[in-house]
Design a protein around this motif. Structure first.
Motif, PDB file in Angstrom:
ATOM      1  N   VAL A  13      -3.618  -0.997 -12.442  1.00 38.00           N
ATOM      2  CA  VAL A  13      -2.866   0.280 -12.356  1.00 38.00           C
ATOM      3  C   VAL A  13      -1.531   0.204 -13.204  1.00 38.00           C
ATOM      4  N   VAL A  14      -1.236   1.166 -14.124  1.00 41.22           N
ATOM      5  CA  VAL A  14       0.020   1.123 -14.978  1.00 41.22           C
ATOM      6  C   VAL A  14       0.627   2.265 -14.902  1.00 41.22           C
ATOM      7  N   ARG A  15       1.803   2.325 -15.315  1.00 41.31           N
ATOM      8  CA  ARG A  15       2.513   3.603 -15.473  1.00 41.31           C
ATOM      9  C   ARG A  15       3.309   3.611 -16.971  1.00 41.31           C
ATOM     10  N   HIS A  16       3.544   4.846 -17.461  1.00 37.99           N
ATOM     11  CA  HIS A  16       4.172   4.838 -18.797  1.00 37.99           C
ATOM     12  C   HIS A  16       5.620   4.682 -18.597  1.00 37.99           C
ATOM     13  N   ARG A  17       6.204   3.840 -19.520  1.00 35.52           N
ATOM     14  CA  ARG A  17       7.692   3.531 -19.754  1.00 35.52           C
ATOM     15  C   ARG A  17       8.522   4.639 -19.690  1.00 35.52           C
ATOM     16  N   GLY A  20       6.448   8.384 -17.177  1.00 36.51           N
ATOM     17  CA  GLY A  20       6.378   8.142 -15.779  1.00 36.51           C
ATOM     18  C   GLY A  20       5.003   8.315 -15.240  1.00 36.51           C
ATOM     19  N   PHE A  21       3.965   8.788 -15.998  1.00 31.51           N
ATOM     20  CA  PHE A  21       2.649   8.973 -15.461  1.00 31.51           C
ATOM     21  C   PHE A  21       1.971   7.537 -15.250  1.00 31.51           C
ATOM     22  N   ARG A  22       1.101   7.767 -14.314  1.00 34.37           N
ATOM     23  CA  ARG A  22       0.497   6.539 -13.899  1.00 34.37           C
ATOM     24  C   ARG A  22      -1.059   6.752 -14.251  1.00 34.37           C
ATOM     25  N   GLY A  23      -1.806   5.400 -14.233  1.00 34.72           N
ATOM     26  CA  GLY A  23      -2.938   5.427 -14.593  1.00 34.72           C
ATOM     27  C   GLY A  23      -3.925   4.388 -14.240  1.00 34.72           C
ATOM     28  N   VAL A  24      -5.234   4.086 -14.201  1.00 31.93           N
ATOM     29  CA  VAL A  24      -5.935   3.079 -14.172  1.00 31.93           C
ATOM     30  C   VAL A  24      -6.547   2.717 -15.678  1.00 31.93           C
ATOM     31  N   VAL A  25      -6.593   1.513 -16.042  1.00 32.41           N
ATOM     32  CA  VAL A  25      -6.915   1.066 -17.273  1.00 32.41           C
ATOM     33  C   VAL A  25      -8.467   0.891 -17.178  1.00 32.41           C
ATOM     34  N   GLY A  81       1.523   0.510  -5.407  1.00 32.36           N
ATOM     35  CA  GLY A  81       0.408   0.479  -4.458  1.00 32.36           C
ATOM     36  C   GLY A  81      -0.364   1.653  -4.129  1.00 32.36           C
ATOM     37  N   LYS A  82       0.220   2.596  -4.668  1.00 32.34           N
ATOM     38  CA  LYS A  82      -0.481   4.202  -4.454  1.00 32.34           C
ATOM     39  C   LYS A  82      -1.660   4.200  -5.198  1.00 32.34           C
ATOM     40  N   PRO A  83      -2.779   4.880  -4.425  1.00 34.51           N
ATOM     41  CA  PRO A  83      -3.942   4.937  -5.028  1.00 34.51           C
ATOM     42  C   PRO A  83      -3.952   6.071  -6.404  1.00 34.51           C
ATOM     43  N   VAL A  89     -12.314   8.062 -11.367  1.00 40.77           N
ATOM     44  CA  VAL A  89     -12.260   6.736 -10.835  1.00 40.77           C
ATOM     45  C   VAL A  89     -13.494   6.331 -10.013  1.00 40.77           C
ATOM     46  N   PRO A  90     -13.578   7.165  -8.945  1.00 35.05           N
ATOM     47  CA  PRO A  90     -14.759   6.617  -8.192  1.00 35.05           C
ATOM     48  C   PRO A  90     -16.222   6.299  -8.895  1.00 35.05           C
ATOM     49  N   SER A  91     -16.297   7.110 -10.040  1.00 32.32           N
ATOM     50  CA  SER A  91     -17.437   6.786 -10.699  1.00 32.32           C
ATOM     51  C   SER A  91     -17.573   5.116 -11.660  1.00 32.32           C
ATOM     52  N   PHE A  92     -16.145   5.004 -11.669  1.00 36.19           N
ATOM     53  CA  PHE A  92     -16.058   3.820 -12.933  1.00 36.19           C
ATOM     54  C   PHE A  92     -15.783   2.749 -11.916  1.00 36.19           C
ATOM     55  N   PHE A  93     -15.242   2.746 -10.822  1.00 35.37           N
ATOM     56  CA  PHE A  93     -14.452   1.781 -10.051  1.00 35.37           C
ATOM     57  C   PHE A  93     -14.849   1.700  -8.580  1.00 35.37           C
ATOM     58  N   GLU A  94     -14.848   0.565  -7.961  1.00 32.55           N
ATOM     59  CA  GLU A  94     -14.816   0.397  -6.642  1.00 32.55           C
ATOM     60  C   GLU A  94     -13.458   0.000  -6.114  1.00 32.55           C
ATOM     61  N   VAL A  95     -12.833   0.783  -5.190  1.00 31.26           N
ATOM     62  CA  VAL A  95     -11.633   0.427  -4.599  1.00 31.26           C
ATOM     63  C   VAL A  95     -11.541  -0.507  -3.551  1.00 31.26           C
ATOM     64  N   GLN A  96     -10.988  -1.715  -3.686  1.00 34.38           N
ATOM     65  CA  GLN A  96     -11.172  -2.638  -2.456  1.00 34.38           C
ATOM     66  C   GLN A  96      -9.997  -2.462  -1.650  1.00 34.38           C
ATOM     67  N   ALA A  97     -10.137  -2.924  -0.411  1.00 36.04           N
ATOM     68  CA  ALA A  97      -9.292  -2.876   0.511  1.00 36.04           C
ATOM     69  C   ALA A  97      -7.784  -3.353   0.110  1.00 36.04           C
ATOM     70  N   ASN A  98      -7.630  -4.477  -0.526  1.00 38.25           N
ATOM     71  CA  ASN A  98      -6.349  -4.683  -1.219  1.00 38.25           C
ATOM     72  C   ASN A  98      -5.561  -3.823  -2.408  1.00 38.25           C
ATOM     73  N   GLY A  99      -6.443  -2.592  -2.481  1.00 33.10           N
ATOM     74  CA  GLY A  99      -6.108  -1.803  -3.478  1.00 33.10           C
ATOM     75  C   GLY A  99      -6.211  -2.070  -5.166  1.00 33.10           C
ATOM     76  N   ARG A 100      -7.176  -3.365  -5.285  1.00 35.79           N
ATOM     77  CA  ARG A 100      -7.492  -3.493  -6.545  1.00 35.79           C
ATOM     78  C   ARG A 100      -8.551  -2.641  -7.024  1.00 35.79           C
ATOM     79  N   TYR A 101      -8.853  -2.176  -8.252  1.00 39.36           N
ATOM     80  CA  TYR A 101      -9.750  -1.377  -8.876  1.00 39.36           C
ATOM     81  C   TYR A 101     -10.692  -2.410  -9.518  1.00 39.36           C
TER      82      TYR A 101
END
Length: 109
Positions: A13-17, A20-25, A81-83, A89-101
């Motif tokens: 999970v990253v954000r634009h310098r 400020g938008f956020r996203g998952v690679v 740590g926000k989702p 995202v749900p089609s491509f990633f499994e979100v784990q309990a620790n917030g990892r994609y």
């Protein structure tokens, strides 16, 4: 043209310098791999160099979700740590309990 090791990996999970938008690679290009027209549409004073990793993101801002293509120099690790609520995202990633994609095709059972 030398290639650098990508700083971020798929699922980060990253954000634009600046914006400020956020996203998952969800994909990484070792060097610029978009159209010349896209690159030239960026104002010259903020146009990134092509010889760096570029990231495909499931991105979101306050108003909407979208796909973004961003140079490494414009990204920071998102520490909130926000989702990410992008609908793909749900089609491509499994979100784990620790917030990892974790990419769905790389899950270990």
């Amino acid at each position: 043209m030398s290639m650098r090791q990508a700083k971020f990996t798929i699922g980060d999970v990253v954000r634009h310098r600046q914006y400020g938008f956020r996203g998952v690679v969800f994909d990484v290009d070792p060097i610029f791999s978009n159209t010349e027209e896209w690159w030239e549409s960026i104002p010259e004073e903020v146009r990134p160099h092509k010889d760096q990793p570029f990231y495909h993101l499931f991105a979101e801002n306050e108003e909407t979700t979208y796909i973004a293509y961003v140079s490494e120099q414009n990204l920071l690790a998102d520490e909130t740590g926000k989702p990410v609520s992008h609908p793909d995202v749900p089609s491509f990633f499994e979100v784990q309990a620790n917030g990892r994609y974790v990419p769905r095709d790389q899950q270990v059972n």
